[in-house]
Design a protein around this motif. Structure first.
Motif, PDB file in Angstrom:
ATOM      1  N   VAL A  29      99.451  37.270 -37.158  1.00 18.68           N
ATOM      2  CA  VAL A  29     100.885  37.683 -37.191  1.00 18.68           C
ATOM      3  C   VAL A  29     100.822  39.158 -36.752  1.00 18.68           C
ATOM      4  N   GLY A  30     102.164  39.396 -36.416  1.00 26.36           N
ATOM      5  CA  GLY A  30     102.485  40.942 -36.260  1.00 26.36           C
ATOM      6  C   GLY A  30     103.558  41.173 -37.176  1.00 26.36           C
ATOM      7  N   ILE A  31     103.416  42.331 -37.781  1.00 25.00           N
ATOM      8  CA  ILE A  31     104.566  43.172 -38.492  1.00 25.00           C
ATOM      9  C   ILE A  31     105.075  44.151 -37.953  1.00 25.00           C
ATOM     10  N   LEU A  32     106.571  44.003 -37.818  1.00 22.48           N
ATOM     11  CA  LEU A  32     107.241  45.020 -36.908  1.00 22.48           C
ATOM     12  C   LEU A  32     108.740  45.297 -37.775  1.00 22.48           C
ATOM     13  N   PRO A  33     109.121  46.638 -37.610  1.00 23.18           N
ATOM     14  CA  PRO A  33     110.348  47.009 -38.203  1.00 23.18           C
ATOM     15  C   PRO A  33     111.486  46.339 -37.471  1.00 23.18           C
ATOM     16  N   TYR A  34     112.557  45.822 -38.439  1.00 26.26           N
ATOM     17  CA  TYR A  34     113.654  44.999 -37.900  1.00 26.26           C
ATOM     18  C   TYR A  34     114.486  46.058 -37.676  1.00 26.26           C
ATOM     19  N   ALA A  35     114.847  46.001 -36.108  1.00 29.20           N
ATOM     20  CA  ALA A  35     116.020  47.307 -35.898  1.00 29.20           C
ATOM     21  C   ALA A  35     117.217  46.476 -35.053  1.00 29.20           C
ATOM     22  N   GLY A  36     117.244  45.234 -35.369  1.00 28.63           N
ATOM     23  CA  GLY A  36     118.633  44.553 -34.973  1.00 28.63           C
ATOM     24  C   GLY A  36     118.132  43.382 -34.144  1.00 28.63           C
ATOM     25  N   PRO A  37     119.166  42.741 -33.688  1.00 26.31           N
ATOM     26  CA  PRO A  37     118.998  41.324 -33.229  1.00 26.31           C
ATOM     27  C   PRO A  37     118.594  41.474 -31.789  1.00 26.31           C
ATOM     28  N   TYR A  38     118.668  42.545 -31.138  1.00 24.62           N
ATOM     29  CA  TYR A  38     118.077  42.588 -29.615  1.00 24.62           C
ATOM     30  C   TYR A  38     116.634  42.787 -29.462  1.00 24.62           C
ATOM     31  N   PRO A  39     116.331  42.353 -28.101  1.00 27.09           N
ATOM     32  CA  PRO A  39     114.726  42.398 -27.948  1.00 27.09           C
ATOM     33  C   PRO A  39     114.306  43.788 -28.166  1.00 27.09           C
ATOM     34  N   MET A  40     112.825  43.629 -28.736  1.00 23.06           N
ATOM     35  CA  MET A  40     112.308  44.998 -28.866  1.00 23.06           C
ATOM     36  C   MET A  40     111.692  45.529 -27.554  1.00 23.06           C
ATOM     37  N   SER A  41     111.697  46.839 -27.616  1.00 29.01           N
ATOM     38  CA  SER A  41     111.001  47.199 -26.157  1.00 29.01           C
ATOM     39  C   SER A  41     109.331  47.455 -26.489  1.00 29.01           C
ATOM     40  N   ALA A  42     108.673  47.516 -25.142  1.00 27.69           N
ATOM     41  CA  ALA A  42     107.385  47.250 -25.284  1.00 27.69           C
ATOM     42  C   ALA A  42     106.843  48.721 -26.010  1.00 27.69           C
ATOM     43  N   GLN A  43     107.573  49.881 -25.736  1.00 26.40           N
ATOM     44  CA  GLN A  43     106.992  50.989 -26.265  1.00 26.40           C
ATOM     45  C   GLN A  43     107.219  50.779 -27.988  1.00 26.40           C
ATOM     46  N   SER A  44     108.247  50.591 -28.439  1.00 24.62           N
ATOM     47  CA  SER A  44     108.332  50.506 -29.765  1.00 24.62           C
ATOM     48  C   SER A  44     107.308  49.329 -30.447  1.00 24.62           C
ATOM     49  N   ASP A  91     104.184  48.905 -29.227  1.00 22.60           N
ATOM     50  CA  ASP A  91     102.843  49.335 -29.072  1.00 22.60           C
ATOM     51  C   ASP A  91     103.000  50.579 -30.176  1.00 22.60           C
ATOM     52  N   ARG A  92     103.870  50.970 -30.802  1.00 22.59           N
ATOM     53  CA  ARG A  92     103.748  52.083 -31.589  1.00 22.59           C
ATOM     54  C   ARG A  92     103.599  51.612 -32.945  1.00 22.59           C
ATOM     55  N   ASN A  93     104.679  50.760 -33.355  1.00 18.93           N
ATOM     56  CA  ASN A  93     104.924  50.263 -34.814  1.00 18.93           C
ATOM     57  C   ASN A  93     104.233  48.959 -35.238  1.00 18.93           C
ATOM     58  N   MET A  94     103.499  48.037 -34.293  1.00 19.12           N
ATOM     59  CA  MET A  94     103.198  46.683 -34.587  1.00 19.12           C
ATOM     60  C   MET A  94     101.900  46.794 -35.534  1.00 19.12           C
ATOM     61  N   ILE A  95     101.694  46.193 -36.718  1.00 20.70           N
ATOM     62  CA  ILE A  95     100.586  46.160 -37.410  1.00 20.70           C
ATOM     63  C   ILE A  95      99.967  44.769 -37.404  1.00 20.70           C
ATOM     64  N   GLU A  96      98.748  44.545 -36.807  1.00 19.44           N
ATOM     65  CA  GLU A  96      98.250  43.255 -36.695  1.00 19.44           C
ATOM     66  C   GLU A  96      97.805  42.707 -38.243  1.00 19.44           C
ATOM     67  N   ALA A  97      97.981  41.256 -38.450  1.00 23.28           N
ATOM     68  CA  ALA A  97      97.567  40.861 -39.728  1.00 23.28           C
ATOM     69  C   ALA A  97      97.060  39.388 -39.511  1.00 23.28           C
ATOM     70  N   THR A  98      96.416  38.949 -40.366  1.00 24.79           N
ATOM     71  CA  THR A  98      96.006  37.442 -40.565  1.00 24.79           C
ATOM     72  C   THR A  98      96.652  36.663 -41.703  1.00 24.79           C
ATOM     73  N   VAL A  99      97.307  35.482 -41.667  1.00 20.22           N
ATOM     74  CA  VAL A  99      97.647  34.956 -42.893  1.00 20.22           C
ATOM     75  C   VAL A  99      96.342  34.298 -43.528  1.00 20.22           C
ATOM     76  N   THR A 100      96.185  34.492 -44.815  1.00 19.92           N
ATOM     77  CA  THR A 100      95.121  34.011 -45.572  1.00 19.92           C
ATOM     78  C   THR A 100      95.386  32.884 -46.286  1.00 19.92           C
ATOM     79  N   THR A 101      96.575  32.972 -47.102  1.00 23.39           N
ATOM     80  CA  THR A 101      97.085  31.484 -47.857  1.00 23.39           C
ATOM     81  C   THR A 101      98.690  31.492 -47.608  1.00 23.39           C
ATOM     82  N   VAL A 102      98.853  30.259 -47.742  1.00 25.83           N
ATOM     83  CA  VAL A 102     100.345  29.852 -47.686  1.00 25.83           C
ATOM     84  C   VAL A 102     100.964  29.184 -48.993  1.00 25.83           C
ATOM     85  N   GLN A 103     101.978  29.738 -49.636  1.00 23.23           N
ATOM     86  CA  GLN A 103     102.528  29.400 -50.811  1.00 23.23           C
ATOM     87  C   GLN A 103     103.519  28.134 -50.674  1.00 23.23           C
TER      88      GLN A 103
END
Length: 272
Positions: A243-258, A260-272
Motif C-alpha cells: 500500500v501507499g500512504i498519501l495526504p488527501y488533498a481533494g477529489p482530483y487526481p494527484m500529480s506525479a511530483q506530489s 514522488d515527494r509524499n508517498m510512504i510505502e507500507a505493507t499490510v501485516t494484519t487485517v481485523q
C-alpha cells in the motif's frame, strides 16, 4: 684450477638466480598486499557513502575507471544494492553489477533480501532496466542448479510486481479518488495510531471508527495522511498487500511530483 674456476662461476650464477627469485617473490607479495589493502579501502569507502547517503561521492567512486579493477564483497554489495533498489535506481545497480562485481558473489538469501526491497514507485526508472538488473543479479548470485528457476519464476514475479505498481501509480495520477474508492483500490478519510512496533501503524477508518488494518511502514508518518491506496483491488485489503500512504488533498487526481515527494510505502501485516 680451470675446473675450480668453472665450479665457482656456476655457484655464483645459482646464487644470483636465487636472489632474483627471492626478490621477485617479495615484490609480488608486497604488490598483493597493497592490492588487498586497496580493495578493502574501496569497499569501506562504498559502505560509508551508503551509510551517509552520499550518492554523488558514490557515483564518482563506482564510475572511476581506476576502481574497476577492484570488486565488492558480498556484505557491501548487498547493502549497496538494497539502497539502489529501494530508491528505484536500477541503472546504477546494473552498472555496479557489471563493473565492480565478480560472478557468484552473493548468497541466495542476500539476493532474496535485495528483491524484497523492490519499490512501489519507480519514479524515473522503468521495468525494462529492472529486468536487466535482475539478469545481472542472477550472474552475481550463487544459485547452482536453481539458475533457471530464478530467471523464469523469481524474475517473472518481481517484474509482475513492478508492473502492478506502475499501473497503480498511473491510476493515482489520472483518476479521481472517488473512482478509486468505488473500484475498491483506495480508502479516504483514514487516520493512524501507533502500533506495537516502532514501524507499525494501525489504520482507523473514520467513517465507522473501527480499526481496519495494520501496516508496517518503511518510514514515519504524521496524522495528516488520510489516503490509503492499495496495490490491487476488487478483493479488499488483505495481509501482505503493498500500500501507499498519501495526504488527501481533494477529489482530483494527484500529480506525479506530489506522489514522488509524499508517498510512504507500507505493507499490510494484519487485517481485523
Amino acid at each position: 684450477n680451470n675446473n675450480n674456476s668453472t665450479l665457482t662461476s656456476v655457484k655464483n650464477k645459482k646464487k644470483k638466480k636465487k636472489k632474483k627469485n627471492s626478490n621477485s617473490n617479495s615484490t609480488n607479495s608486497s604488490n598483493s598486499k597493497d592490492f588487498d589493502k586497496a580493495v578493502r579501502l574501496f569497499n569501506r569507502s562504498v559502505r560509508q557513502c551508503v551509510e551517509r547517503s552520499d550518492p554523488d561521492t558514490l557515483y564518482d567512486l563506482l564510475h572511476d575507471l581506476n576502481n574497476h579493477c577492484y570488486t565488492l564483497n558480498d556484505g557491501v554489495l548487498e547493502t549497496l544494492l538494497k539502497a539502489y533498489v529501494v530508491a528505484a535506481m536500477f541503472e546504477d545497480a546494473l552498472y555496479c553489477l557489471r563493473n565492480v562485481v565478480t560472478p557468484e558473489t552473493l548468497k541466495m538469501n542476500q539476493t532474496e533480501n535485495i528483491l524484497t526491497c523492490l519499490p512501489q514507485n519507480l519514479r524515473n526508472s522503468n521495468a525494462y532496466t529492472a529486468a536487466d538488473m535482475m539478469d545481472a543479479l542472477c550472474i552475481a548470485t550463487k544459485l547452482g542448479d536453481k539458475r533457471a528457476y530464478f530467471l523464469r519464476i523469481v524474475r517473472g514475479i518481481a517484474l509482475e510486481f513492478l508492473e502492478e505498481a506502475t499501473n497503480a501509480r498511473d491510476r493515482i495520477c489520472s483518476a479521481p479518488c472517488e473512482r478509486l474508492v468505488r473500484a475498491g483500490v483506495c480508502l479516504i478519510n483514514v487516520a493512524f495510531k501507533r502500533g506495537k512496533k516502532a514501524s507499525d501503524l494501525v489504520v482507523i477508518n473514520s467513517s465507522d471508527n473501527k480499526s481496519s488494518s495494520q501496516t508496517s511502514s518503511s518510514s514515519s508518518s504524521n496524522n495528516n495522511s488520510s489516503l490509503l491506496v492499495l496495490e490491487d483491488g476488487n478483493r479488499g485489503i488483505q495481509a501482505g498487500d503493498a500500500v501507499g500512504i498519501l495526504p488527501y488533498a481533494g477529489p482530483y487526481p494527484m500529480s506525479a511530483q506530489s506522489l514522488d515527494r509524499n508517498m510512504i510505502e507500507a505493507t499490510v501485516t494484519t487485517v481485523q
